[in-house]
Design an enzyme around this catalytic site. Structure first.
Site, PDB file in Angstrom:
ATOM      1  N   CYS A  18     -16.528   0.799   0.733  1.00  0.00           N
ATOM      2  CA  CYS A  18     -15.281   0.050   0.922  1.00  0.00           C
ATOM      3  C   CYS A  18     -14.775   0.145   2.358  1.00  0.00           C
ATOM      4  O   CYS A  18     -14.000  -0.699   2.792  1.00  0.00           O
ATOM      5  CB  CYS A  18     -14.224   0.576  -0.040  1.00  0.00           C
ATOM      6  SG  CYS A  18     -14.052   2.375   0.010  1.00  0.00           S
ATOM      7  N   ASP A  76     -17.764   6.389  -1.130  1.00  0.00           N
ATOM      8  CA  ASP A  76     -16.432   6.325  -0.517  1.00  0.00           C
ATOM      9  C   ASP A  76     -16.218   7.630   0.251  1.00  0.00           C
ATOM     10  O   ASP A  76     -17.001   8.585   0.121  1.00  0.00           O
ATOM     11  CB  ASP A  76     -15.383   6.144  -1.643  1.00  0.00           C
ATOM     12  CG  ASP A  76     -13.980   5.813  -1.135  1.00  0.00           C
ATOM     13  OD1 ASP A  76     -13.801   5.629   0.088  1.00  0.00           O
ATOM     14  OD2 ASP A  76     -13.056   5.751  -1.970  1.00  0.00           O
ATOM     15  N   ARG A 125       0.884  -1.180   0.000  1.00  0.00           N
ATOM     16  CA  ARG A 125       0.000   0.000   0.000  1.00  0.00           C
ATOM     17  C   ARG A 125       0.912   1.218   0.000  1.00  0.00           C
ATOM     18  O   ARG A 125       1.577   1.507   1.012  1.00  0.00           O
ATOM     19  CB  ARG A 125      -0.898  -0.004   1.237  1.00  0.00           C
ATOM     20  CG  ARG A 125      -1.580   1.330   1.460  1.00  0.00           C
ATOM     21  CD  ARG A 125      -2.679   1.298   2.483  1.00  0.00           C
ATOM     22  NE  ARG A 125      -3.813   0.532   2.007  1.00  0.00           N
ATOM     23  CZ  ARG A 125      -5.011   0.556   2.577  1.00  0.00           C
ATOM     24  NH1 ARG A 125      -5.232   1.311   3.635  1.00  0.00           N
ATOM     25  NH2 ARG A 125      -5.997  -0.169   2.093  1.00  0.00           N
ATOM     26  N   HIS A 185      -7.455   0.845  -6.369  1.00  0.00           N
ATOM     27  CA  HIS A 185      -7.557  -0.097  -5.240  1.00  0.00           C
ATOM     28  C   HIS A 185      -8.200  -1.385  -5.783  1.00  0.00           C
ATOM     29  O   HIS A 185      -9.338  -1.734  -5.437  1.00  0.00           O
ATOM     30  CB  HIS A 185      -8.405   0.530  -4.128  1.00  0.00           C
ATOM     31  CG  HIS A 185      -8.258  -0.138  -2.794  1.00  0.00           C
ATOM     32  ND1 HIS A 185      -7.457  -1.243  -2.573  1.00  0.00           N
ATOM     33  CD2 HIS A 185      -8.819   0.152  -1.585  1.00  0.00           C
ATOM     34  CE1 HIS A 185      -7.535  -1.600  -1.304  1.00  0.00           C
ATOM     35  NE2 HIS A 185      -8.362  -0.774  -0.684  1.00  0.00           N
ATOM     36  N   GLN A 245      -9.764  -4.249  -3.639  1.00  0.00           N
ATOM     37  CA  GLN A 245     -11.068  -3.863  -3.089  1.00  0.00           C
ATOM     38  C   GLN A 245     -12.167  -4.101  -4.124  1.00  0.00           C
ATOM     39  O   GLN A 245     -13.184  -4.746  -3.848  1.00  0.00           O
ATOM     40  CB  GLN A 245     -11.045  -2.378  -2.690  1.00  0.00           C
ATOM     41  CG  GLN A 245     -12.381  -1.857  -2.185  1.00  0.00           C
ATOM     42  CD  GLN A 245     -12.786  -2.458  -0.856  1.00  0.00           C
ATOM     43  OE1 GLN A 245     -12.012  -2.421   0.095  1.00  0.00           O
ATOM     44  NE2 GLN A 245     -13.983  -3.026  -0.778  1.00  0.00           N
ATOM     45  N   ARG A 250     -13.072  -9.377   1.132  1.00  0.00           N
ATOM     46  CA  ARG A 250     -11.682  -9.010   0.827  1.00  0.00           C
ATOM     47  C   ARG A 250     -10.785 -10.225   1.042  1.00  0.00           C
ATOM     48  O   ARG A 250      -9.925 -10.551   0.222  1.00  0.00           O
ATOM     49  CB  ARG A 250     -11.234  -7.854   1.742  1.00  0.00           C
ATOM     50  CG  ARG A 250     -11.818  -6.493   1.420  1.00  0.00           C
ATOM     51  CD  ARG A 250     -11.218  -5.913   0.155  1.00  0.00           C
ATOM     52  NE  ARG A 250      -9.777  -5.821   0.243  1.00  0.00           N
ATOM     53  CZ  ARG A 250      -9.108  -4.808   0.786  1.00  0.00           C
ATOM     54  NH1 ARG A 250      -9.764  -3.768   1.264  1.00  0.00           N
ATOM     55  NH2 ARG A 250      -7.783  -4.797   0.815  1.00  0.00           N
TER      56      ARG A 250
HETATM   57  N1   CP Z   1     -11.034  -0.611   2.302  1.00  0.00           N
HETATM   58  C1   CP Z   1      -9.775  -0.668   2.785  1.00  0.00           C
HETATM   59  O1   CP Z   1      -8.805  -0.845   2.040  1.00  0.00           O
HETATM   60  O2   CP Z   1      -9.709  -0.545   4.129  1.00  0.00           O
HETATM   61  P1   CP Z   1      -8.350  -0.317   4.957  1.00  0.00           P
HETATM   62  O3   CP Z   1      -7.876   1.088   4.629  1.00  0.00           O
HETATM   63  O4   CP Z   1      -8.764  -0.469   6.400  1.00  0.00           O
HETATM   64  O5   CP Z   1      -7.353  -1.334   4.529  1.00  0.00           O
END
Ligand code: CP
Length: 336
Positions: free
Chosen positions: A274, A234, A112, A139, A142, A302
């Site tokens: 998400c 979001d 990430r 992402h 997701q 997920r």
């Molecule tokens: N949706 C998501 O990626 O959540 P986090 O930021 O908690 O990983």
């Protein structure tokens, strides 16, 4: 299940689902369904026994960290949680050198990172698969997990309509790619000034020619949710955008998902997010906690989708004789 397609994914990166064919993405969804089914029965699935996955985080996470850690553990492998300040990443050594070193220790890297360009650099240096766990651009773990949730809920993807409301976030961008690849109809409603980039719209146009998905970019939230099976939103701002909060609140207020807006979608419509969410801003508590909400199913899925992705990309080497009987066919087919 297209086993050959799945076997061919071994060693690939997953930076965006744009890099995958529709058939490959559907094969991953099928594998996720099979792995989830075995998980539901409580049967262990040690498909990645002896393999190690690095989890590299420049930003905080609840779902991504937990779902990858628990998922990899369920698969019999191990994870290493790495964060900035604890390793060199673009400081004191190049991103490429870090990637080459990591590749000597682990079988895959989930990252990430703030910038998608850094992720690409990491993947170019690595000799093991690199998975995008969120960047400023996309992402995809997701949104592929969301496609899995949509297919579980509706029993199909084609002809399903998803409406996305609010900022053109990395999740919004990734939904444009995922939906246009998989044939999910998508209506995006962004406020003026917060719209999807032209190059991502162009990807949607090209993907839709093959998948038949209807992708539209609107500004009117009511028009977007008309006849929608799923309504998705979001956060209105992310880490580093706090100084824009007041301007963003003002621009995005008409896009809030509340009971009145949900009534404009199909009566059977589901609400998706998400997470994390700023309750009372992009969505009300009434909607988030209401009977139409499937936000926690999304969070759980997920883990199931990512387990399939890890199995396909890292590859299965365990001996079929050493796994529980209900998993043996899966192992035999994935080893080829
Ligand atoms: N949706 C998501 O990626 O959540 P986090 O930021 O908690 O990983």
């Amino acid at each position: 299940m297209d086993w050959q397609l799945l076997r061919n994914l071994r060693g690939r990166d997953f930076l965006s689902d744009q890099d995958y064919s529709r058939e490959e993405l559907v094969a991953l969804l099928d594998l996720a369904a099979a792995i989830k089914d075995i998980w539901r029965k409580g049967v262990p699935t040690p498909l990645l026994r002896g393999k190690h996955l690095a989890l590299l985080f420049e930003e905080p996470s609840t779902r991504t960290r937990m779902s990858f850690e628990v998922g990899m553990s369920d698969l019999g492998g191990t994870t290493l949680y790495l964060k900035p300040g604890e390793i060199h990443l673009g400081a004191r050594e190049t991103v490429g050198d870090t990637a080459r070193v990591m590749s000597r220790y682990v079988h895959g890297v989930m990252a990430r990172l703030y910038k998608h360009t850094t992720l690409v650099e990491l993947a170019e240096g690595a000799t093991v698969p690199v998975i995008n766990g969120l960047t400023d651009l996309y992402h995809p773990v997701q949104t592929m997990s969301d496609a899995f949730t949509i297919r579980e809920t509706m029993g199909r993807l084609e002809g399903v309509k998803l409406a996305f409301l609010g900022d053109a976030t990395n999740v919004c961008n990734a939904l444009v790619v995922t939906c246009s690849k998989l044939g999910i109809n998508l209506s995006v409603a962004n406020p003026p000034g917060y719209t999807v980039r032209p190059d991502i719209r162009e990807l949607a146009r090209q993907n839709s020619r093959e998948s038949g998905a209807r992708i539209e970019f609107l500004t009117d939230p009511a028009e977007a949710v008309r006849d929608a099976d799923f309504v998705y939103t979001d956060l209105w701002w992310w880490v580093g955008q706090e100084d824009e909060a007041e301007a963003r609140k003002k621009a995005m207020a008409p896009y809030q998902v509340n009971a009145a807006l949900m009534k404009k979608a199909k009566p059977t419509a589901r609400f998706m997010h998400c997470l994390p969410a700023a309750r009372g801003l992009e969505a009300t508590d009434e909607v988030m906690d209401g009977p139409q909400s499937i936000i926690f199913d999304q969070a759980e899925n997920r883990m199931h989708f990512q387990k399939a992705l890890l199995v396909a990309l890292l590859g299965v080497d365990v001996d079929p004789a050493e796994v529980p009987a209900p998993v043996r066919d899966l192992v035999t087919n994935l080893r080829g």
